[in-house]
Design a protein around this motif. Structure first.
Motif, PDB file in Angstrom:
ATOM      1  N   MET A 202       7.496  -0.897  -4.422  1.00 26.00           N
ATOM      2  CA  MET A 202       6.256  -1.320  -5.043  1.00 26.00           C
ATOM      3  C   MET A 202       5.115  -1.021  -4.077  1.00 26.00           C
ATOM      4  SD  MET A 202       5.979  -3.900  -7.653  1.00 26.00           S
ATOM      5  CE  MET A 202       4.680  -3.580  -8.729  1.00 26.00           C
ATOM      6  N   PRO A 203       4.213  -0.175  -4.446  1.00 23.06           N
ATOM      7  CA  PRO A 203       3.166   0.255  -3.507  1.00 23.06           C
ATOM      8  C   PRO A 203       1.968  -0.685  -3.454  1.00 23.06           C
ATOM      9  CG  PRO A 203       3.019   1.516  -5.512  1.00 23.06           C
ATOM     10  CD  PRO A 203       4.205   0.609  -5.655  1.00 23.06           C
ATOM     11  N   VAL A 204       2.171  -1.955  -3.117  1.00 14.53           N
ATOM     12  CA  VAL A 204       1.035  -2.867  -3.010  1.00 14.53           C
ATOM     13  C   VAL A 204       0.540  -2.990  -1.574  1.00 14.53           C
ATOM     14  CG1 VAL A 204       1.573  -4.185  -5.074  1.00 14.53           C
ATOM     15  CG2 VAL A 204       2.489  -4.912  -2.890  1.00 14.53           C
ATOM     16  N   LEU A 205       1.366  -2.658  -0.603  1.00 22.42           N
ATOM     17  CA  LEU A 205       0.924  -2.762   0.784  1.00 22.42           C
ATOM     18  C   LEU A 205      -0.236  -1.818   1.096  1.00 22.42           C
ATOM     19  CD1 LEU A 205       4.239  -3.314   2.764  1.00 22.42           C
ATOM     20  CD2 LEU A 205       2.457  -4.964   2.242  1.00 22.42           C
ATOM     21  N   PRO A 206      -0.227  -0.567   0.611  1.00 22.11           N
ATOM     22  CA  PRO A 206      -1.384   0.302   0.886  1.00 22.11           C
ATOM     23  C   PRO A 206      -2.666  -0.194   0.216  1.00 22.11           C
ATOM     24  CG  PRO A 206       0.502   1.613   0.240  1.00 22.11           C
ATOM     25  CD  PRO A 206       0.860   0.175   0.020  1.00 22.11           C
ATOM     26  N   LEU A 207      -2.556  -1.075  -0.741  1.00 21.56           N
ATOM     27  CA  LEU A 207      -3.725  -1.601  -1.437  1.00 21.56           C
ATOM     28  C   LEU A 207      -4.338  -2.803  -0.726  1.00 21.56           C
ATOM     29  CD1 LEU A 207      -2.378  -1.372  -5.087  1.00 21.56           C
ATOM     30  CD2 LEU A 207      -3.886   0.222  -3.908  1.00 21.56           C
ATOM     31  N   GLY A 208      -3.861  -3.099   0.474  1.00 21.30           N
ATOM     32  CA  GLY A 208      -4.424  -4.187   1.264  1.00 21.30           C
ATOM     33  C   GLY A 208      -3.715  -5.517   1.084  1.00 21.30           C
ATOM     34  N   SER A 209      -2.605  -5.524   0.405  1.00 19.76           N
ATOM     35  CA  SER A 209      -1.859  -6.756   0.188  1.00 19.76           C
ATOM     36  C   SER A 209      -0.971  -7.036   1.404  1.00 19.76           C
ATOM     37  CB  SER A 209      -1.003  -6.630  -1.060  1.00 19.76           C
ATOM     38  OG  SER A 209      -0.372  -7.846  -1.334  1.00 19.76           O
ATOM     39  N   ASP A 210      -0.546  -8.273   1.546  1.00 18.26           N
ATOM     40  CA  ASP A 210       0.347  -8.598   2.656  1.00 18.26           C
ATOM     41  C   ASP A 210       1.806  -8.522   2.195  1.00 18.26           C
ATOM     42  OD1 ASP A 210       0.665 -10.880   1.147  1.00 18.26           O
ATOM     43  OD2 ASP A 210       0.066 -12.274   2.702  1.00 18.26           O
ATOM     44  N   GLN A 211       2.710  -8.678   3.137  1.00 17.90           N
ATOM     45  CA  GLN A 211       4.136  -8.528   2.870  1.00 17.90           C
ATOM     46  C   GLN A 211       4.646  -9.579   1.890  1.00 17.90           C
ATOM     47  OE1 GLN A 211       5.926  -5.969   4.188  1.00 17.90           O
ATOM     48  NE2 GLN A 211       7.613  -6.583   2.896  1.00 17.90           N
ATOM     49  N   ARG A 212       4.103 -10.767   1.946  1.00 17.46           N
ATOM     50  CA  ARG A 212       4.546 -11.826   1.035  1.00 17.46           C
ATOM     51  C   ARG A 212       4.214 -11.478  -0.413  1.00 17.46           C
ATOM     52  NH1 ARG A 212       3.150 -14.397   5.672  1.00 17.46           N
ATOM     53  NH2 ARG A 212       4.721 -15.780   6.514  1.00 17.46           N
ATOM     54  N   ARG A 213       3.016 -10.973  -0.648  1.00 18.25           N
ATOM     55  CA  ARG A 213       2.635 -10.581  -2.016  1.00 18.25           C
ATOM     56  C   ARG A 213       3.475  -9.393  -2.486  1.00 18.25           C
ATOM     57  NH1 ARG A 213      -1.759 -13.185  -4.094  1.00 18.25           N
ATOM     58  NH2 ARG A 213      -3.132 -14.141  -2.562  1.00 18.25           N
ATOM     59  N   ALA A 214       3.776  -8.486  -1.582  1.00 18.82           N
ATOM     60  CA  ALA A 214       4.610  -7.343  -1.941  1.00 18.82           C
ATOM     61  C   ALA A 214       6.012  -7.812  -2.337  1.00 18.82           C
ATOM     62  CB  ALA A 214       4.684  -6.362  -0.781  1.00 18.82           C
ATOM     63  N   ALA A 215       6.563  -8.764  -1.599  1.00 23.59           N
ATOM     64  CA  ALA A 215       7.886  -9.299  -1.939  1.00 23.59           C
ATOM     65  C   ALA A 215       7.851 -10.004  -3.289  1.00 23.59           C
ATOM     66  CB  ALA A 215       8.364 -10.254  -0.849  1.00 23.59           C
ATOM     67  N   GLY A 216       6.803 -10.774  -3.533  1.00 20.60           N
ATOM     68  CA  GLY A 216       6.663 -11.458  -4.819  1.00 20.60           C
ATOM     69  C   GLY A 216       6.520 -10.487  -5.974  1.00 20.60           C
ATOM     70  N   ALA A 217       5.734  -9.434  -5.784  1.00 20.67           N
ATOM     71  CA  ALA A 217       5.555  -8.417  -6.824  1.00 20.67           C
ATOM     72  C   ALA A 217       6.876  -7.706  -7.100  1.00 20.67           C
ATOM     73  CB  ALA A 217       4.485  -7.419  -6.408  1.00 20.67           C
ATOM     74  N   SER A 218       7.626  -7.419  -6.049  1.00 10.97           N
ATOM     75  CA  SER A 218       8.916  -6.767  -6.208  1.00 10.97           C
ATOM     76  C   SER A 218       9.881  -7.642  -7.003  1.00 10.97           C
ATOM     77  CB  SER A 218       9.503  -6.451  -4.838  1.00 10.97           C
ATOM     78  OG  SER A 218      10.779  -5.885  -4.961  1.00 10.97           O
ATOM     79  N   MET A 219       9.926  -8.921  -6.678  1.00 13.21           N
ATOM     80  CA  MET A 219      10.797  -9.838  -7.412  1.00 13.21           C
ATOM     81  C   MET A 219      10.378  -9.956  -8.873  1.00 13.21           C
ATOM     82  SD  MET A 219      13.250 -10.702  -5.536  1.00 13.21           S
ATOM     83  CE  MET A 219      13.938 -11.925  -6.609  1.00 13.21           C
ATOM     84  N   ALA A 220       9.082  -9.962  -9.142  1.00 13.92           N
ATOM     85  CA  ALA A 220       8.600 -10.048 -10.523  1.00 13.92           C
ATOM     86  C   ALA A 220       9.059  -8.840 -11.330  1.00 13.92           C
ATOM     87  CB  ALA A 220       7.076 -10.163 -10.542  1.00 13.92           C
ATOM     88  N   VAL A 221       8.987  -7.666 -10.731  1.00 18.72           N
ATOM     89  CA  VAL A 221       9.432  -6.446 -11.427  1.00 18.72           C
ATOM     90  C   VAL A 221      10.929  -6.515 -11.706  1.00 18.72           C
ATOM     91  CG1 VAL A 221       9.741  -3.956 -11.171  1.00 18.72           C
ATOM     92  CG2 VAL A 221       7.562  -5.016 -10.569  1.00 18.72           C
ATOM     93  N   ILE A 222      11.698  -6.976 -10.738  1.00 15.92           N
ATOM     94  CA  ILE A 222      13.147  -7.080 -10.922  1.00 15.92           C
ATOM     95  C   ILE A 222      13.483  -8.079 -12.027  1.00 15.92           C
ATOM     96  CG2 ILE A 222      15.294  -7.857  -9.825  1.00 15.92           C
ATOM     97  CD1 ILE A 222      14.134  -6.676  -7.193  1.00 15.92           C
TER      98      ILE A 222
END
Length: 70
Positions: free
Chosen positions: A1-21
């Motif tokens: 999930m490419p949210v880290l390059p958008l200025g998000s932190d690792q916690r939000r990236a993990a949450g976004a990944s879990m939501a997609v799954i």
């Protein structure tokens, strides 16, 4: 999930990944079940591990700094 390059932190990236799954996994389960490609015992073991692992990961994620997560 490419949210880290958008200025998000690792916690939000993990949450976004879990939501997609969570949103996509049930669709795949139904598809495999309709094709008869489901091993119920293995699936239950994997599901139990995923549930326990998600709970442990959530607890650990809140205790580790963003710098360490990267």
């Amino acid at each position: 999930m490419p949210v880290l390059p958008l200025g998000s932190d690792q916690r939000r990236a993990a949450g976004a990944s879990m939501a997609v799954i969570v949103l996509t996994a049930p669709v795949r389960v139904v598809e495999y079940a309709l094709n008869g490609s489901v091993n119920r015992v293995a699936d239950l073991i994997l599901a139990a591990g995923a549930i326990v692992g998600a709970q442990i990961g959530t607890c650990l994620l809140s205790k580790v700094s963003n710098t360490r997560l990267r």
